[in-house]
Design an enzyme around this catalytic site. Structure first.
Site, PDB file in Angstrom:
ATOM      1  N   THR B  45       0.739  -1.278   0.000  1.00 13.46           N
ATOM      2  CA  THR B  45       0.000   0.000   0.000  1.00 13.46           C
ATOM      3  C   THR B  45       0.750   1.298   0.000  1.00 13.46           C
ATOM      4  O   THR B  45       1.793   1.460   0.626  1.00 13.46           O
ATOM      5  CB  THR B  45      -0.958   0.067   1.227  1.00 13.46           C
ATOM      6  OG1 THR B  45      -1.757  -1.070   1.246  1.00 13.46           O
ATOM      7  CG2 THR B  45      -1.858   1.271   1.155  1.00 13.46           C
ATOM      8  N   ARG B  63      -3.439  -2.264  -4.928  1.00 11.84           N
ATOM      9  CA  ARG B  63      -2.862  -3.620  -4.917  1.00 11.84           C
ATOM     10  C   ARG B  63      -2.909  -4.208  -3.505  1.00 11.84           C
ATOM     11  O   ARG B  63      -2.507  -3.552  -2.542  1.00 11.84           O
ATOM     12  CB  ARG B  63      -1.408  -3.570  -5.394  1.00 11.84           C
ATOM     13  CG  ARG B  63      -0.646  -4.876  -5.223  1.00 11.84           C
ATOM     14  CD  ARG B  63       0.805  -4.734  -5.624  1.00 11.84           C
ATOM     15  NE  ARG B  63       0.969  -4.721  -7.075  1.00 11.84           N
ATOM     16  CZ  ARG B  63       2.144  -4.673  -7.688  1.00 11.84           C
ATOM     17  NH1 ARG B  63       3.250  -4.627  -6.988  1.00 11.84           N
ATOM     18  NH2 ARG B  63       2.223  -4.649  -8.998  1.00 11.84           N
ATOM     19  N   LYS B  77      -9.328   0.702  -1.253  1.00  7.19           N
ATOM     20  CA  LYS B  77      -8.741   1.012   0.048  1.00  7.19           C
ATOM     21  C   LYS B  77      -9.301   2.275   0.677  1.00  7.19           C
ATOM     22  O   LYS B  77      -8.906   2.623   1.797  1.00  7.19           O
ATOM     23  CB  LYS B  77      -7.218   1.152  -0.085  1.00  7.19           C
ATOM     24  CG  LYS B  77      -6.584  -0.131  -0.575  1.00  7.19           C
ATOM     25  CD  LYS B  77      -5.084  -0.054  -0.592  1.00  7.19           C
ATOM     26  CE  LYS B  77      -4.545  -1.253  -1.350  1.00  7.19           C
ATOM     27  NZ  LYS B  77      -3.107  -1.252  -1.480  1.00  7.19           N
ATOM     28  N   GLY B  91      -2.096  -1.757   6.001  1.00 14.54           N
ATOM     29  CA  GLY B  91      -1.797  -2.745   7.033  1.00 14.54           C
ATOM     30  C   GLY B  91      -2.540  -4.033   6.749  1.00 14.54           C
ATOM     31  O   GLY B  91      -2.681  -4.436   5.607  1.00 14.54           O
ATOM     32  N   ASP B 210       7.557   1.470  -5.135  1.00 15.84           N
ATOM     33  CA  ASP B 210       7.396   0.528  -4.033  1.00 15.84           C
ATOM     34  C   ASP B 210       6.799  -0.764  -4.581  1.00 15.84           C
ATOM     35  O   ASP B 210       5.808  -0.741  -5.295  1.00 15.84           O
ATOM     36  CB  ASP B 210       6.468   1.126  -2.970  1.00 15.84           C
ATOM     37  CG  ASP B 210       6.145   0.136  -1.876  1.00 15.84           C
ATOM     38  OD1 ASP B 210       4.967   0.037  -1.499  1.00 15.84           O
ATOM     39  OD2 ASP B 210       7.073  -0.543  -1.409  1.00 15.84           O
ATOM     40  N   SER B 213       3.062  -1.715  -3.600  1.00 17.62           N
ATOM     41  CA  SER B 213       1.924  -0.949  -4.136  1.00 17.62           C
ATOM     42  C   SER B 213       1.910  -1.101  -5.642  1.00 17.62           C
ATOM     43  O   SER B 213       2.952  -1.301  -6.270  1.00 17.62           O
ATOM     44  CB  SER B 213       2.056   0.530  -3.797  1.00 17.62           C
ATOM     45  OG  SER B 213       2.429   0.703  -2.464  1.00 17.62           O
TER      46      SER B 213
END
Lengths: 237, 267
Positions: B45, B63, B77, B91, B210, B213
């Site tokens: 995330t 994702r 999300k 999380g 990242d 994500s």
């Protein structure tokens, strides 16, 4: 925080001891991700790899291919710990030169595979953290693929996937190239065009689900004419 | 032994740790056989939020990962809390989903009791008190934003129950990439288009840099009296187009042996 480590094997809670300063172990290995794939045909071989180099949740490089050209007829794909990949390929290249100077000819794919097995087993008790796959043409001009484990066990295959997304690619190759789990299907020999198309499609799927695979795909196509390269973009997220 | 029916004892808040000893034994047994017990799915995330002239803009990637494998390529999300308050969650996926639903439900009841539109500070207070009660065992890192009678507000809420009221926040594994973009380009009292562009670019930084994500960028623009839930706001990554055809012809999964059983069902 209560964790399973607070309980011993017999289920009783461990005695609380302050054991003194804790030494955090240094690990000589890192996992840099990446996937490699090799396919052998009637008169060709393909070695493909993605070009992403990662560590943890970060990306080191989007342009770090894992295929290394060894001779005019052999390419090796190495994934795992990048430090060991670089050292191992340097050692292989040096050994190839030594062989050429002593024996006045280039090493064949089978000979390189046998040599690599002994190099890897030489470090059996501090292994090279590398998953190797060799692709090339054998002495008769037929495609050959040799797949290895980190300590040198190897065998000749028709196709093999290695690296982080290997568990996702291998079953698809078993089905499409090995015709496994299929009935009433015409088992035509694999052509170069079909193999290249299959490799591209398979990496597109791997990039969807494996976070370590992506950025770009590099395919080395080995035929008696020489080695040709193709680069295809993949997902960058 | 048949399970005996016993009177339910009132659990005084928090988790019951009765099963920890048993779980430790089971885990040891499983590990001895060479397997590992299943891990909770985390979202990886990148989530972020920014306060601008007329309200707040919340952003998130889509994702969800299970280890280093993508479990869901397009999960949502940004969760609904109340008509004027939304919450992004990072999380453990189950924790963020259930926590936001519980607080949303309680906030609706509270709003009916007060007869007023819920305040962002109220949602913040409810979330932090619940997370603190669970001492960090609920792995929910949240970005809470909304507009109420007091004005636009943005909070970041950590799994142990601490909160920060700030003009721009980021959470999740891609938070550093997103915060780098915010620290470069944030300024107070931006216009809506500029704020949306900033949040979109911050989430994009998380998506591309990242590994936890990825996929698309969802945005939620909350102003006084209006909410724009833009899902997806930007499809940053499209699936590659396959050139081969992998459809199986009829008879590919043929059965080679036939067993016919006649079952008699009296009606």
């Amino acid at each position: 925080m209560i964790s399973a480590r607070a309980y011993g094997d017999n289920g009783k809670m461990k005695e609380y001891h302050y054991t003194g300063p804790v030494e955090h172990k240094f690990s000589p290995y890192a996992f840099n991700g990446g996937t490699v794939l090799a396919v052998a045909g009637e008169d060709f071989a393909l070695v493909a790899s993605d070009t992403r180099l990662s560590e943890g949740y970060s990306i080191h490089s989007r342009d770090s291919p894992k295929c290394y050209k060894l001779t005019d007829t052999t390419v090796i794909g190495c994934s795992g710990f990048h430090g060991d990949c670089l050292t191992l390929t340097k050692i292989i290249e040096a050994r190839l030169k030594m062989y050429k100077h002593s024996n006045n000819k280039s090493m064949t794919s089978g000979a390189i595979a046998a040599m690599l097995s002994t190099i890897l087993y030489g470090k059996r008790f501090f292994p090279y953290y590398v998953y190797n796959i060799i692709g090339g043409l054998d002495e008769e001009g037929r495609g050959a693929v040799y797949s290895f484990d980190p300590v040198g066990s190897y065998q000749r295959d028709t196709y093999k996937a290695g690296g982080s997304a290997s568990a996702m690619l291998q079953p698809l190759l078993d089905n499409q190239i090995g015709f496994k789990n299929m009935e009433n299907v015409e088992q035509l020999p694999l052509t170069l065009e079909k193999a290249v198309q299959l490799v591209k499609d398979v990496f597109i799927s791997a990039a969807e689900r494996d976070v370590y695979t992506g950025d770009a795909l590099k395919i080395c196509i080995i035929t008696k004419e020489g080695i040709r390269e193709e680069i295809v973009p993949l997902r960058k997220d | 032994i048949m399970a005996t029916v016993s009177v339910c004892q009132y659990h005084r808040g928090g988790f019951s740790f009765e099963n920890c000893k048993r779980n430790a034994l089971l885990e040891a047994d499983i590990n001895k056989l060479g397997f590992s017990s299943p891990a909770a799915r985390k979202t990886g995330t990148t989530i972020c939020g920014v306060v601008y002239k007329d309200g707040v803009v919340l952003g998130a990637d889509t994702r969800a990962t299970e280890g280093m494998v993508v479990a869901d390529k397009n999960c949502s999300k940004i969760h609904y809390i109340s008509p004027n308050v939304y919450c992004c969650g990072a999380g453990t996926a189950a924790d963020t989903e259930m926590t936001t639903q519980i607080i949303s439900s309680n906030l609706e009841l509270h709003s009916l009791s007060t007869g007023r539109l819920p305040r962002v500070a109220t949602a913040n207070r409810m979330l932090k008190q619940m997370l603190f009660r669970y001492q960090g065992y609920i792995g929910a890192a949240l970005v809470l934003g909304g507009v109420d009678s007091t004005g636009p507000q943005l909070y970041s809420i950590y799994p142990h129950g601490s909160t920060d009221k700030l003009p721009y926040v980021t959470m999740g594994s891609g938070s550093l990439a997103a915060m780098a973009v915010f620290e470069d380009r944030y300024r107070p009292n931006m216009e809506e288009e500029e704020a949306k562009r900033l949040v979109r670019d911050a989430i994009a930084a998380g998506i591309f840099n990242d590994l936890g994500s990825g996929s698309n960028i969802d945005l939620c623009v909350i102003t006084k009296g209006k909410v724009d839930y833009l899902r997806p706001h930007d499809v940053a990554n499209k699936k590659g187009v396959r050139t081969g055809n992998y459809r199986y012809k009829h008879g590919t999964t043929d059965d080679t042996t036939h067993h016919t059983l006649t079952c008699f069902f009296p009606l």
